[in-house]
Design an enzyme around this catalytic site. Structure first.
Site, PDB file in Angstrom:
ATOM      1  N   MET A 270      16.658 -32.608  14.842  1.00 40.29           N
ATOM      2  CA  MET A 270      15.653 -33.538  14.330  1.00 40.29           C
ATOM      3  C   MET A 270      14.504 -33.617  15.320  1.00 40.29           C
ATOM      4  O   MET A 270      14.704 -33.758  16.525  1.00 40.29           O
ATOM      5  CB  MET A 270      16.261 -34.936  14.121  1.00 40.29           C
ATOM      6  N   ASN A 272      12.265 -35.686  16.448  1.00 38.23           N
ATOM      7  CA  ASN A 272      11.714 -36.909  17.018  1.00 38.23           C
ATOM      8  C   ASN A 272      10.682 -36.565  18.088  1.00 38.23           C
ATOM      9  O   ASN A 272      10.923 -35.717  18.952  1.00 38.23           O
ATOM     10  CB  ASN A 272      12.817 -37.756  17.649  1.00 38.23           C
ATOM     11  N   GLU A 303      11.936 -27.105  15.950  1.00 42.44           N
ATOM     12  CA  GLU A 303      11.684 -28.515  16.274  1.00 42.44           C
ATOM     13  C   GLU A 303      10.430 -28.668  17.139  1.00 42.44           C
ATOM     14  O   GLU A 303       9.688 -29.648  16.997  1.00 42.44           O
ATOM     15  CB  GLU A 303      12.900 -29.125  16.971  1.00 42.44           C
TER      16      GLU A 303
END
Length: 877
Positions: A270, A272, A303
């Site tokens: 993920m 972030n 990512e």
């Protein structure tokens, strides 16, 4: 559960501008150690109402409230419902809302996930907020186009490390009686969407470095530190930053860059901002093939690309999710191919990602790359092969169409124009129109805003000298699944491949052409000798299904695949053959012959693994069941032979052993596996480490050679979280009705289990070689599917429905189709659930057609053998 609609999100975005969040978390219990079930969060939000006097709603999922106030006035939450949020009435122009509440940790990988390491009982936390789960940790306006700055303060045990989007600015004693408790303050972030904020906390092992002005951090659980390889990960990270800085024209915007490998993560990673979380399976505790290392590098770069595509510039609403995912996927592969050791990453992309896209694009649920998303629940099932792999393939086609320099120039302008903001497809097209000099709205309409896939094939004639007298590319866009499927423009290569004197199949001529419409004449090939192999879409420039002409397919089926020297060309041929199997144009038994003739000499281990995976899937679903068992044994024998023939200690040796362990079934094969596990049987160079031991035990369990006693002993030897999951898989694979009956509720109902353990049980339950044991669960699945969806979060329920949809061998029949139809007839059921059921149904229908073709091919072969035997008898008198 709350389900934000696009209409409500649009209205809220038109009404508000959110300025800042100040979030204060207390993760400690009464004794100063980590809290066990509940944590406390106090959120202060400043925002502007564009129409004072109106109302809005605030998102939060809380256990209880200590204080809720708006501009100093208490807010009544006595009738609070999570699905409706907190109503904020009579807004001023400038507003401050405070929510002080107790919230719950989760074990399903959404919100603030809590994990206890069974090795040392240490607690590890991490967040996962995509799509709209930020509300599980703090009160917020939980939608992507209400960006704000975030300042985080966290009280936690003193020995923990804490990571968030901002850098740590100060650590102080918590100011209570517990001296082993600290409060960490983080720097205020730039404007971010709520779903990419993050917190990671626990006694993580830390490795640090610095590159190009960026502080780099790598983290994993303490009990995994001995297996961590930060040097390789830092190398990939630095290579990625260099490539993106050079080509994106906008420096990384979020200061430091942390990557944390976390337990029980639901997906690969993920994005972030500045605090990426990755599944800790990427901390390799046993030997892996280069395929997994390459996949990890792709994930790291994917990512990182999100720091630009998604974080710096974010889609306004989820119909443009592809502006995040497709771009990140494309950027990761091109960066990997140009900046890392994996220079053949486009081969891997064609081999794995595009196969995923082709499958997804032929479901009845197929959708445009940019599609309608009515609510947050609908987007959960759109993290799929279209949004990722098809979108990236379409971008690769666009690069071939306009040129890479022009494409990157448009991307750079896109970042400049929209930094820290939100965008739609139109914003991207405006930038690309300007940089390329082409008007791309028509291209986007055909490639991005319509669904479906085209099929390309070659049609040609040859003269008496064997030269092409005509050559055309035919395009078909069937509308049986996708009503808006359409003919599209393609920029593609056409390669002509011939055998040389040494028996190698090499490209001897290539043209690159534009194809449009249902028939495109290729004048450039007139007069060329017909080659041994005609390969449309050479170099994989476009996105299409490829049909091999009869002459080329004959070449491949008679040793050509093994002789073909270019890895990408081989991958395209393997892919074409597999799609022909799925489309009932090539029997799976003929695909098996291709595997037997060519897989053993395949030099790219990732291709070997993908081809074998497809074959085993085909033997379960697409094969005549009476023939499939013998074919399984034949493939397992092939795996043993190729493992023995492989270079000792090589990736190929390991890959063939791993594939053997998925299908070993005869006494001789199980004896071989048992000998490897005990050490009585040796393969030079093969190390039977923890992961391989579990795979061997699972094979022996499925074959009736081991049971609960052996599983318990193995679990005692490996008390890790991974060991617990492996034991759960092995128990569910025990070939008895009692084992399946015990596994089913664990896989579908038990909310006390983590999502990771539930998944492990599903893997073992759905053993492809136990169709008789699975047969009773076909009807039961449809009886319980709606309850599964209601009982679990969307992410967890999605995994269960996909993982347990009855497509095992005994369920490939008309009864399964009928049960699916009856389920789908109830249109009151959630749209996302109905979509997943329709996808499973379509796979069964496809399998029925393919199985009929394989059965017919078997009859034809038997008749040919009979006629041949009769001819021999006649010739012998």
């Amino acid at each position: 559960m709350p389900n934000l609609t696009r209409q409500d999100a649009r209205h809220r975005a038109e009404s508000l501008r959110v300025d800042s969040y100040d979030v204060r978390l207390d993760l400690t219990g009464p004794d100063g150690g980590p809290s066990e079930r509940i944590f406390r969060c106090r959120t202060t939000i400043t925002f502007t109402a564009k129409r004072p006097g109106t109302s809005t709603f605030l998102d939060v999922i809380a256990e209880r409230f200590h204080e809720v106030s708006l501009n100093g006035r208490p807010v009544d939450v006595s009738c609070y419902e999570p699905a409706e949020g907190i109503v904020l009435a009579d807004l001023s122009e400038h507003n401050v809302v405070v929510v002080d509440a107790d919230l719950l940790y989760t074990t399903n990988g959404q919100g603030l996930h809590r994990f206890v390491d069974p090795i040392d009982d240490e607690v590890y936390l991490y967040t996962q907020f995509e799509t709209t789960d930020s509300k599980r940790m703090f009160a917020c306006f939980d939608q992507p186009d209400l960006k704000a700055t975030f300042t985080l303060h966290v009280t936690a045990p003193a020995h923990w490390k804490l990571m968030s989007n901002g850098a740590v600015t100060e650590v102080e004693d918590a100011g209570n009686e517990h001296s082993d408790t600290r409060t960490t303050h983080f720097a205020t972030t730039p404007r971010l969407s709520t779903y990419i904020t993050a917190l990671v906390a626990g006694p993580y092992f830390e490795a640090t470095d610095h590159h190009d002005g960026i502080d780099l951090g790598l983290y994993c659980r303490g009990s995994l530190a001995e297996h961590f390889d930060p040097d390789e990960l830092f190398t990939i990270t630095k290579q990625g930053f260099d490539w993106y800085h050079q080509n994106f024209g906008h420096r990384y915007a979020f200061g430091k860059y942390d990557q944390v490998f976390v337990p029980e993560f639901n997906s690969g990673a993920m994005e972030n901002a500045a605090c990426v979380t990755l599944v800790e399976d990427y901390v390799f505790t046993s030997r892996v093939t280069d395929v997994r290392k390459e996949r990890r590098a792709t994930t790291v770069l994917h990512e990182m690309a999100h720091m630009w595509f998604g974080n710096l510039v974010t889609m306004r609403w989820f119909e443009d999710l592809w502006l995040n995912e497709s771009f990140a996927e494309w950027a990761a592969v091109i960066a990997q191919s140009q900046a890392t050791e994996w220079t053949d990453s486009w081969t891997t992309f064609a081999n794995a990602e595009k196969t995923w896209a082709y499958r997804q694009d032929q479901y009845p649920s197929t959708h445009p790359v940019a599609c309608e998303i009515p609510d947050a629940e609908a987007v959960e099932v759109n993290f799929d092969g279209i949004t990722y792999a098809k979108g990236a393939s379409v971008l690769k086609q666009l690069v071939a169409y306009v040129g890479l320099p022009q494409f990157l120039a448009g991307v750079r302008q896109y970042f400049t124009d929209h930094a820290y903001g939100n965008t739609t497809l139109t914003d991207l097209l405006d930038a690309l129109n300007a940089s390329s000099g082409r008007e791309l709205s028509g291209w986007a309409k055909l490639w991005v805003e319509t669904s479906g896939i085209s099929t390309l094939s070659a049609e040609y004639e040859v003269d008496s000298d064997g030269r092409f007298s005509s050559f055309a590319v035919l395009q078909d866009a069937p509308r049986d699944i996708s009503p808006d499927n359409t003919l599209r423009p393609h920029r593609l290569g056409i390669g002509l491949y011939n055998y040389d004197e040494a028996g190698k199949l090499l490209r001897t001529h290539r043209v690159e052409v534009d194809v449009d419409g249902d028939r495109t004449e290729i004048a450039e090939l007139i007069g060329q000798h017909r080659p041994d192999l005609v390969l449309l879409n050479d170099d994989d420039l476009t996105y299409c299904k490829l049909r091999l002409d009869e002459h080329s397919l004959h070449t491949l089926r008679n040793g050509g695949l093994a002789a073909l020297q270019d890895s990408l060309a081989r991958t395209l041929c393997w892919s074409a053959a597999w799609e022909m199997v799925r489309d009932s144009q090539l029997a799976i038994r003929h695909y098996l012959e291709l595997v037997i003739s060519a897989a053993g000499s395949e030099s790219v281990v990732g291709v070997v693994q993908a081809v074998n995976k497809h074959l085993l899937q085909g033997l379960e679903m697409y094969a005549d069941p009476e023939w499939a068992l013998g074919a399984r044994a034949r493939f397992a024998d092939l795996a043993i032979a190729n493992a023995r023939a492989a270079v000792p200690g090589s990736d190929h040796q390991l890959a063939w052993v791993q594939d053997l362990l998925t299908c070993a079934g005869t006494d001789e094969q199980l004896d071989f596996v048992a000998g490897l596990l005990s050490g009585e049987q040796q393969l030079q160079g093969l190390t039977v480490d923890t992961e391989l031991r579990w795979l061997m035990l699972r094979a022996l369990v499925a074959g009736g050679r081991a049971g609960e006693a052996e599983i318990a002993a193995a679990a005692a030897d490996d008390p890790s979280a991974a060991g617990a999951r492996e034991a759960a898989t092995a128990r569910a694979r025990i070939p008895t009705a009692e084992a399946k009956a015990a596994a089913w509720p664990l896989a579908t109902q038990d909310s006390t289990l983590s999502t990771a353990v539930m998944k492990a049980v599903r893997i073992g339950f759905r053993d492809p070689w136990q169709p008789e044991l699975l047969a009773p669960y076909t009807a039961r699945f449809f009886e319980e599917a709606a309850g599964i969806w209601d009982r679990h979060t969307a992410e967890t329920a999605k995994g269960i429905i996909i993982g347990l949809f009855p497509s095992w061998s005994s369920a490939i029949d008309e009864q399964t189709v009928r049960l699916a139809d009856e389920f789908l007839a109830d249109t009151s059921r959630p749209g996302a659930l109905r979509r997943l059921i329709s996808e499973g149904r379509s796979e069964v229908v496809r399998a029925l057609r393919a199985r009929a073709v394989d059965t017919a091919a078997g009859r034809e072969a038997l008749e040919d053998d009979t006629l041949s035997d009769c001819a021999v008898c006649r010739s012998d008198g």
